[in-house]
Scaffold this motif. Structure first.
Motif, PDB file in Angstrom:
ATOM      1  N   ASN A 194      52.121  41.438  26.504  1.00  0.00           N
ATOM      2  CA  ASN A 194      51.424  40.854  27.652  1.00  0.00           C
ATOM      3  C   ASN A 194      52.395  40.284  28.679  1.00  0.00           C
ATOM      4  OD1 ASN A 194      48.697  41.388  27.066  1.00  0.00           O
ATOM      5  ND2 ASN A 194      48.607  39.669  25.623  1.00  0.00           N
ATOM      6  N   LYS A 195      53.701  40.394  28.404  1.00  0.00           N
ATOM      7  CA  LYS A 195      54.762  40.072  29.367  1.00  0.00           C
ATOM      8  C   LYS A 195      54.673  38.641  29.875  1.00  0.00           C
ATOM      9  CE  LYS A 195      54.736  44.901  30.886  1.00  0.00           C
ATOM     10  NZ  LYS A 195      54.639  45.845  32.029  1.00  0.00           N
ATOM     11  N   ARG A 196      54.537  37.696  28.925  1.00  0.00           N
ATOM     12  CA  ARG A 196      54.379  36.304  29.332  1.00  0.00           C
ATOM     13  C   ARG A 196      54.778  35.363  28.204  1.00  0.00           C
ATOM     14  NH1 ARG A 196      47.701  36.104  29.011  1.00  0.00           N
ATOM     15  NH2 ARG A 196      47.574  36.426  26.735  1.00  0.00           N
ATOM     16  N   ILE A 197      54.897  34.095  28.551  1.00  0.00           N
ATOM     17  CA  ILE A 197      55.073  33.021  27.585  1.00  0.00           C
ATOM     18  C   ILE A 197      53.776  32.232  27.533  1.00  0.00           C
ATOM     19  CG2 ILE A 197      56.363  30.957  26.946  1.00  0.00           C
ATOM     20  CD1 ILE A 197      57.967  33.562  26.733  1.00  0.00           C
ATOM     21  N   GLN A 198      53.210  32.089  26.345  1.00  0.00           N
ATOM     22  CA  GLN A 198      52.020  31.282  26.154  1.00  0.00           C
ATOM     23  C   GLN A 198      52.429  29.918  25.618  1.00  0.00           C
ATOM     24  OE1 GLN A 198      49.334  32.494  27.647  1.00  0.00           O
ATOM     25  NE2 GLN A 198      48.002  33.127  25.952  1.00  0.00           N
ATOM     26  N   VAL A 199      51.834  28.859  26.152  1.00  0.00           N
ATOM     27  CA  VAL A 199      52.132  27.489  25.746  1.00  0.00           C
ATOM     28  C   VAL A 199      50.919  26.955  24.984  1.00  0.00           C
ATOM     29  CG1 VAL A 199      52.872  25.211  26.506  1.00  0.00           C
ATOM     30  CG2 VAL A 199      53.519  27.241  27.836  1.00  0.00           C
ATOM     31  N   LEU A 200      51.142  26.500  23.750  1.00  0.00           N
ATOM     32  CA  LEU A 200      50.056  26.074  22.884  1.00  0.00           C
ATOM     33  C   LEU A 200      50.194  24.616  22.484  1.00  0.00           C
ATOM     34  CD1 LEU A 200      49.984  29.038  20.303  1.00  0.00           C
ATOM     35  CD2 LEU A 200      49.081  28.986  22.624  1.00  0.00           C
ATOM     36  N   ASP A 201      49.057  23.976  22.242  1.00  0.00           N
ATOM     37  CA  ASP A 201      49.032  22.653  21.636  1.00  0.00           C
ATOM     38  C   ASP A 201      49.415  22.812  20.165  1.00  0.00           C
ATOM     39  OD1 ASP A 201      47.691  20.493  19.961  1.00  0.00           O
ATOM     40  OD2 ASP A 201      47.320  19.706  21.962  1.00  0.00           O
ATOM     41  N   GLY A 202      50.477  22.125  19.747  1.00  0.00           N
ATOM     42  CA  GLY A 202      50.971  22.313  18.393  1.00  0.00           C
ATOM     43  C   GLY A 202      50.012  21.836  17.324  1.00  0.00           C
ATOM     44  N   ALA A 203      49.144  20.887  17.647  1.00  0.00           N
ATOM     45  CA  ALA A 203      48.225  20.338  16.651  1.00  0.00           C
ATOM     46  C   ALA A 203      47.058  21.273  16.378  1.00  0.00           C
ATOM     47  CB  ALA A 203      47.703  18.976  17.103  1.00  0.00           C
ATOM     48  N   THR A 204      46.595  21.986  17.398  1.00  0.00           N
ATOM     49  CA  THR A 204      45.383  22.798  17.258  1.00  0.00           C
ATOM     50  C   THR A 204      45.607  24.283  17.505  1.00  0.00           C
ATOM     51  OG1 THR A 204      44.764  22.552  19.586  1.00  0.00           O
ATOM     52  CG2 THR A 204      44.031  20.824  18.046  1.00  0.00           C
ATOM     53  N   GLY A 205      46.677  24.631  18.204  1.00  0.00           N
ATOM     54  CA  GLY A 205      46.919  26.019  18.575  1.00  0.00           C
ATOM     55  C   GLY A 205      46.214  26.439  19.839  1.00  0.00           C
ATOM     56  N   SER A 206      45.470  25.546  20.471  1.00  0.00           N
ATOM     57  CA  SER A 206      44.756  25.902  21.700  1.00  0.00           C
ATOM     58  C   SER A 206      45.749  26.144  22.831  1.00  0.00           C
ATOM     59  CB  SER A 206      43.776  24.805  22.088  1.00  0.00           C
ATOM     60  OG  SER A 206      44.443  23.568  22.294  1.00  0.00           O
ATOM     61  N   VAL A 207      45.399  27.087  23.735  1.00  0.00           N
ATOM     62  CA  VAL A 207      46.283  27.461  24.834  1.00  0.00           C
ATOM     63  C   VAL A 207      46.270  26.391  25.911  1.00  0.00           C
ATOM     64  CG1 VAL A 207      46.737  29.169  26.619  1.00  0.00           C
ATOM     65  CG2 VAL A 207      45.961  29.904  24.365  1.00  0.00           C
ATOM     66  N   LEU A 208      47.453  25.958  26.331  1.00  0.00           N
ATOM     67  CA  LEU A 208      47.593  24.975  27.403  1.00  0.00           C
ATOM     68  C   LEU A 208      47.889  25.644  28.733  1.00  0.00           C
ATOM     69  CD1 LEU A 208      49.771  22.327  25.505  1.00  0.00           C
ATOM     70  CD2 LEU A 208      47.274  22.339  25.796  1.00  0.00           C
ATOM     71  N   SER A 209      48.750  26.640  28.715  1.00  0.00           N
ATOM     72  CA  SER A 209      49.132  27.324  29.955  1.00  0.00           C
ATOM     73  C   SER A 209      49.898  28.585  29.597  1.00  0.00           C
ATOM     74  CB  SER A 209      50.000  26.424  30.841  1.00  0.00           C
ATOM     75  OG  SER A 209      51.225  26.099  30.181  1.00  0.00           O
ATOM     76  N   SER A 210      50.268  29.350  30.611  1.00  0.00           N
ATOM     77  CA  SER A 210      51.143  30.504  30.424  1.00  0.00           C
ATOM     78  C   SER A 210      51.987  30.660  31.669  1.00  0.00           C
ATOM     79  CB  SER A 210      50.340  31.782  30.150  1.00  0.00           C
ATOM     80  OG  SER A 210      49.549  32.126  31.266  1.00  0.00           O
ATOM     81  N   PHE A 211      53.132  31.339  31.522  1.00  0.00           N
ATOM     82  CA  PHE A 211      54.016  31.558  32.659  1.00  0.00           C
ATOM     83  C   PHE A 211      54.907  32.755  32.394  1.00  0.00           C
ATOM     84  CE2 PHE A 211      56.346  28.566  29.928  1.00  0.00           C
ATOM     85  CZ  PHE A 211      57.609  29.140  29.867  1.00  0.00           C
ATOM     86  N   GLY A 212      55.620  33.177  33.437  1.00  0.00           N
ATOM     87  CA  GLY A 212      56.668  34.177  33.290  1.00  0.00           C
ATOM     88  C   GLY A 212      56.308  35.589  33.656  1.00  0.00           C
ATOM     89  N   THR A 213      55.057  35.873  33.997  1.00  0.00           N
ATOM     90  CA  THR A 213      54.677  37.270  34.229  1.00  0.00           C
ATOM     91  C   THR A 213      55.444  37.902  35.382  1.00  0.00           C
ATOM     92  OG1 THR A 213      52.811  36.476  35.561  1.00  0.00           O
ATOM     93  CG2 THR A 213      52.376  37.017  33.249  1.00  0.00           C
ATOM     94  N   ALA A 214      55.897  37.090  36.348  1.00  0.00           N
ATOM     95  CA  ALA A 214      56.641  37.643  37.478  1.00  0.00           C
ATOM     96  C   ALA A 214      58.102  37.895  37.133  1.00  0.00           C
ATOM     97  CB  ALA A 214      56.556  36.707  38.679  1.00  0.00           C
ATOM     98  N   ASN A 215      58.585  37.319  36.034  1.00  0.00           N
ATOM     99  CA  ASN A 215      60.010  37.398  35.706  1.00  0.00           C
ATOM    100  C   ASN A 215      60.299  38.032  34.357  1.00  0.00           C
ATOM    101  OD1 ASN A 215      59.494  34.457  37.143  1.00  0.00           O
ATOM    102  ND2 ASN A 215      61.227  35.580  38.024  1.00  0.00           N
ATOM    103  N   LEU A 216      59.258  38.504  33.658  1.00  0.00           N
ATOM    104  CA  LEU A 216      59.442  39.049  32.324  1.00  0.00           C
ATOM    105  C   LEU A 216      58.822  40.441  32.224  1.00  0.00           C
ATOM    106  CD1 LEU A 216      58.470  35.874  30.237  1.00  0.00           C
ATOM    107  CD2 LEU A 216      60.786  36.733  30.638  1.00  0.00           C
ATOM    108  N   THR A 217      59.524  41.339  31.532  1.00  0.00           N
ATOM    109  CA  THR A 217      58.974  42.664  31.255  1.00  0.00           C
ATOM    110  C   THR A 217      58.767  42.883  29.763  1.00  0.00           C
ATOM    111  OG1 THR A 217      61.192  43.650  31.167  1.00  0.00           O
ATOM    112  CG2 THR A 217      60.056  43.663  33.306  1.00  0.00           C
ATOM    113  N   THR A 218      59.708  42.415  28.928  1.00  0.00           N
ATOM    114  CA  THR A 218      59.583  42.566  27.480  1.00  0.00           C
ATOM    115  C   THR A 218      60.147  41.321  26.803  1.00  0.00           C
ATOM    116  OG1 THR A 218      60.113  44.907  27.855  1.00  0.00           O
ATOM    117  CG2 THR A 218      59.876  44.205  25.580  1.00  0.00           C
TER     118      THR A 218
END
Length: 606
Positions: free
Chosen positions: A460-484
């Motif tokens: 999905n060419k991105r970094i996903q940021v998760l809450d460590g306690a629950t695993g819920s998604v907080l945010s994502s970034f990097g799609t403009a600067n990442l390919t693999t």
């Protein structure tokens, strides 16, 4: 080489006192030490029957074909594809097996993910005097993509099911291409991953094909003309298929159903054989006989009519009567992977107490070692259920606050968390889409000083940021600067996020908020995979170079590269995961089945 050397000299000269403070890496030792084999006795996958009625089983991750008598007696190794001391790779692991009943020639379907190395169907023939099997010239064809299953007609023609091409390819006994049929789709004669294939003994013969993701069996004549299909009682992810003409039976293996479905030759469902079991286990091999924890693999009918099912997740082959009665398994008891050893370790991390956590990928488990290198625990078994079930786990990370372990469950496209003692906490991920709650082949994870989890969501060419306690998604970034994006780590001081991007052949650096900072690279990089930082330097494994690279963390300048291709100390065969702790680097040396430990500080002698 000259250009790279010039770059190194220029970079070091420009670093000044900052570069001088970085220690030159020195190889220390391997883990495990002393060496411990981490391979199971059998990774039972492919299955076929020889002309005398005995059975052969493809021992997948040991790169060999095993031989059993009809009563289960162990007759030894029929032949080994992998030479002693060489790593098992995707094109040396026996997949589907088939036998020409008139000649005894064994056909082995193989696959290689690197397009530079062509996939082939291997051919092995017994010596007419000694009976020892020797490899013949393999069947190769430009149209092959994933030629994993094989069947042989009475006239000696070879039929190859190609999972990715969605075709059946036909060759004569000399390996010359004749014709093909099939395409991707749901219509008659179309496929969504054809897998198990086998002939009956009708006149003319009919070919039965397990059309895996259409969840059906299609039947053709030997010319590829569609005849009929059946799907009653079948569930998803079909694997193997076998035909017993004498018993008027077709057997189809389903992973989703955790059973073997029995039909007559006309496609009428008769019964299910085996059942789901072992879903409460935390590690491999507590599934009772007659049950499956992740379904069977390939299947064959022995000369006495009993059916043999490769049960790779439980390191055995299971044998049933035609009426569904469980008879026995081989090996018995299963020869499980020894604790403390590895089979393709992909991920490695060091916790705040100096414990080492390893993703032992081909054994579908996570292992933990104390700071002295002594084994502490392992968890995991092959499967896609909630809890301890893993599917080729990749990256691992530890929470600096409590030592809990986060795992990139790569082939399940999930993220899982365990306590420091190996107890399951949560899992996240549903499907392989690009929405916020989905992942697609995530290969790297990291945990920040506040417990926040960062996931390299590779496809999905991105970094996903998760809450460590629950695993819920907080945010994502990097799609403009990442390919693999493959590997990810967090600088505990600055909070910056370092991501290896094999597509860009670089390390991409972001702020803790996801803003892009800069790239780190060198012309020598070919296939960067994972990254670690120590506050002074950045270290990057490179699968293409069989080395790791070192950069100055403050300036991003390239400092040097270390290691080479080989099996000796300080050499690598496919380095992937990398972790840092206590002045030392820990590098997953995948095809050498070990973790290499390098000193990068004065405290340990660098």
């Amino acid at each position: 080489m000259l250009a790279t050397a010039a770059l190194v000299l220029t970079s070091i000269a420009s670093l000044g006192t900052s570069a001088a403070a970085a220690a030159t890496p020195v190889f220390l030792r391997n883990l495990p030490n002393p060496t411990v084999s981490g391979h199971a006795g059998s990774y039972a996958w492919g299955a076929a029957t020889l002309p005398d009625g005995s059975v052969i089983i493809g021992d997948y991750w040991n790169g060999r074909v095993l031989h059993y008598a009809e009563d289960g007696s162990d007759l030894g190794v029929l032949f080994s594809i992998v030479q002693p001391g060489k790593p098992v790779t995707s094109n040396t692991a026996p997949y589907g097996l088939a036998v020409d009943q008139s000649t005894g020639v064994v056909y082995v379907g193989t696959y290689y993910i690197d397009p530079k190395i062509p996939s082939v169907v291997q051919r092995w023939a017994p010596d007419p005097i000694t009976g020892v099997y020797q490899q013949l010239t393999p069947i190769s064809y430009s149209g092959f993509q994933y030629p994993s299953r094989v069947a042989v007609a009475n006239d000696g023609r070879v039929y190859v099911a190609d999972m990715n091409a969605n075709k059946i390819f036909v060759f004569n006994s000399a390996g010359t291409f004749q014709f093909s049929w099939g395409s991707f789709g749901t219509g008659n004669g179309q496929f969504k991953q054809p897998r198990g294939i086998a002939f009956d003994q009708s006149s003319p013969q009919r070919l039965y094909v397990a059309d895996a993701n259409n969840v059906r069996v299609q039947v053709f004549n030997a010319s590829g003309v569609y005849q009929f299909q059946f799907k009653s009682h079948l569930k998803g992810n079909l694997r193997g298929l076998a035909v017993d003409p004498v018993g008027n039976a077709v057997y189809v293996v389903s992973i989703a159903g955790q059973t073997v479905s029995k039909f007559n030759l006309s496609g009428t469902w008769l019964m299910n054989i085996g059942s789901a079991g072992g879903l409460g286990q935390t590690t491999c091999c507590s599934t009772p006989g007659g049950q499956f924890s992740n379904g069977g693999r390939e299947i064959t009918v022995a000369g006495d009519g009993n059916i043999w099912v490769g049960d790779m997740p439980n390191f055995r082959v299971q044998v049933f009567s035609p009426t569904g009665l469980f008879l026995f398994s081989q090996p018995s008891p299963a020869q499980n992977p020894p604790n403390g050893g590895f089979n393709a370790p992909r991920g490695v991390e060091v916790d705040a107490s100096g414990n080492v956590v390893v993703a032992d990928a081909y054994n579908q488990r996570i292992e933990k070692f104390d700071p002295t290198g002594a084994w502490v625990w392992s968890v995991g078994v092959r499967g896609n259920a909630t809890g301890y079930f893993l599917n080729y786990p990749g990256g691992v990370a530890t929470d600096p606050n409590d030592g809990s372990v986060v795992v990139a469950d790569t082939s399940n496209s999930r993220i899982k968390k365990f306590t420091a003692d190996g107890v399951f906490v949560w899992q996240q991920g549903s499907g392989t889409g690009g929405d916020g709650e989905s992942y697609n082949q995530p290969s790297g994870v990291a945990v920040g000083s506040d417990g926040t989890v960062y996931v390299a969501d590779t496809r999905n060419k991105r970094i996903q940021v998760l809450d460590g306690a629950t695993g819920s998604v907080l945010s994502s970034f990097g799609t403009a600067n990442l390919t693999t994006p493959n590997g990810v780590t967090v600088d505990p001081v600055s909070g910056n996020i370092f991501v290896t991007d094999s597509g860009r052949k670089a390390v991409q650096v972001f702020t803790s908020g996801g803003s892009f900072v800069r790239s780190m690279t060198t012309t020598a990089m070919k296939r960067p995979f994972d990254v670690a930082v120590d506050g002074t330097s950045v270290y990057v494994t490179d699968r293409g170079q069989n080395k790791f690279f070192m950069f100055n963390e403050g300036t991003g300048a390239f400092v040097g590269s270390y290691g080479s291709l080989g099996t000796g100390d300080g050499q690598f065969q496919d380095p992937q995961g990398i972790g840092y702790g206590g002045g030392q680097l820990y590098i997953a040396d995948v095809k050498n089945d070990r973790i290499e430990i390098w000193c990068v500080s004065a405290s340990c002698g660098a």
